[in-house]
Design a protein around this motif. Structure first.
Motif, PDB file in Angstrom:
ATOM      1  N   ASP A  30       3.658 -52.338  15.781  1.00 59.26           N
ATOM      2  CA  ASP A  30       3.155 -51.072  15.264  1.00 59.26           C
ATOM      3  C   ASP A  30       2.194 -51.220  14.105  1.00 59.26           C
ATOM      4  N   ASN A  31       2.427 -52.136  13.203  1.00 58.35           N
ATOM      5  CA  ASN A  31       1.582 -52.270  12.019  1.00 58.35           C
ATOM      6  C   ASN A  31       0.649 -53.469  12.079  1.00 58.35           C
ATOM      7  N   TYR A  32       0.579 -54.066  13.255  1.00 59.60           N
ATOM      8  CA  TYR A  32      -0.187 -55.285  13.379  1.00 59.60           C
ATOM      9  C   TYR A  32      -1.404 -55.119  14.276  1.00 59.60           C
ATOM     10  N   GLY A  33      -2.403 -55.947  14.010  1.00 59.12           N
ATOM     11  CA  GLY A  33      -3.496 -56.145  14.935  1.00 59.12           C
ATOM     12  C   GLY A  33      -3.292 -57.507  15.579  1.00 59.12           C
ATOM     13  N   CYS A  50      -9.862 -57.862  18.706  1.00 59.06           N
ATOM     14  CA  CYS A  50      -8.500 -57.562  18.311  1.00 59.06           C
ATOM     15  C   CYS A  50      -8.154 -56.155  18.763  1.00 59.06           C
ATOM     16  N   SER A  52      -5.375 -52.822  17.954  1.00 55.63           N
ATOM     17  CA  SER A  52      -4.383 -52.244  17.060  1.00 55.63           C
ATOM     18  C   SER A  52      -3.085 -52.021  17.811  1.00 55.63           C
ATOM     19  N   SER A  54      -0.715 -50.127  16.911  1.00 58.64           N
ATOM     20  CA  SER A  54      -0.221 -48.766  16.771  1.00 58.64           C
ATOM     21  C   SER A  54      -0.928 -47.776  17.681  1.00 58.64           C
ATOM     22  N   ASN A  55      -2.250 -47.923  17.862  1.00 58.24           N
ATOM     23  CA  ASN A  55      -2.958 -46.926  18.661  1.00 58.24           C
ATOM     24  C   ASN A  55      -3.763 -47.510  19.817  1.00 58.24           C
ATOM     25  N   SER A  57      -6.473 -49.227  19.852  1.00 56.90           N
ATOM     26  CA  SER A  57      -7.920 -49.338  19.700  1.00 56.90           C
ATOM     27  C   SER A  57      -8.339 -50.803  19.732  1.00 56.90           C
ATOM     28  N   TYR A  59     -11.384 -53.811  19.333  1.00 56.21           N
ATOM     29  CA  TYR A  59     -12.563 -54.139  18.555  1.00 56.21           C
ATOM     30  C   TYR A  59     -13.124 -55.456  19.074  1.00 56.21           C
ATOM     31  N   ILE A 101      -2.939 -54.916  10.560  1.00 56.26           N
ATOM     32  CA  ILE A 101      -4.218 -54.376  11.012  1.00 56.26           C
ATOM     33  C   ILE A 101      -5.200 -54.221   9.851  1.00 56.26           C
ATOM     34  N   TRP A 104      -7.922 -56.972   9.222  1.00 57.50           N
ATOM     35  CA  TRP A 104      -9.035 -57.177  10.160  1.00 57.50           C
ATOM     36  C   TRP A 104     -10.213 -56.286   9.752  1.00 57.50           C
TER      37      TRP A 104
END
Length: 132
Positions: A30-33, A50, A52, A54-55, A57, A59, A101, A104
């Protein structure tokens, strides 16, 4: 204990495709990329992509944008990198890395991880070789 393990590298001809997988455990997505770096012989390590935790997304560095796709399965704690239209310059050892996250950044097409030495977790790497 945190574990990050890559799989799926190999040899492919230019224009071909490969999928890399990263299995991570020991922390919450949840809190990591979760992302990928690569390093070719004689070159600096380069951020590739990378995602996310949590959501979802994604990159991408400019060097792979439009050719690579990152995805995650949070239920299985796995991240995949689909690599299409591979080029010889994509040849490198690819490392999966998990880090908060907020560490990054993607600026001017360059993906960076601002490691603090104790919250980033790296796999052992998997070789990708693209022949011309």
């Amino acid at each position: 204990e945190v574990h990050v393990v890559e799989s799926g590298g190999g040899l492919v001809q230019a224009g071909g495709s490969l999928r890399l997988s990263c299995a991570a455990s020991g922390f919450s997505f949840d809190n990591y990329g979760i992302g990928w770096f690569r390093q070719a012989p004689g070159k600096e390590r380069e951020g590739v992509s990378c995602i996310s935790g949590s959501n979802g997304s994604g990159y991408y560095a400019d060097s792979v944008k439009g050719r690579f796709t990152i995805s995650s399965n949070n239920a299985k704690n796995t991240v995949s990198l689909r690599m299409n239209s591979l080029k010889p310059e994509d040849t490198a050892v690819y490392y999966c890395v998990a880090a908060p996250i907020g560490l990054w950044t993607l600026v001017d097409g360059t993906l960076r991880l601002h490691t603090d030495g104790y919250r980033d977790f790296w796999g052992q790497g998997t070789q990708v070789t693209v022949s011309s």
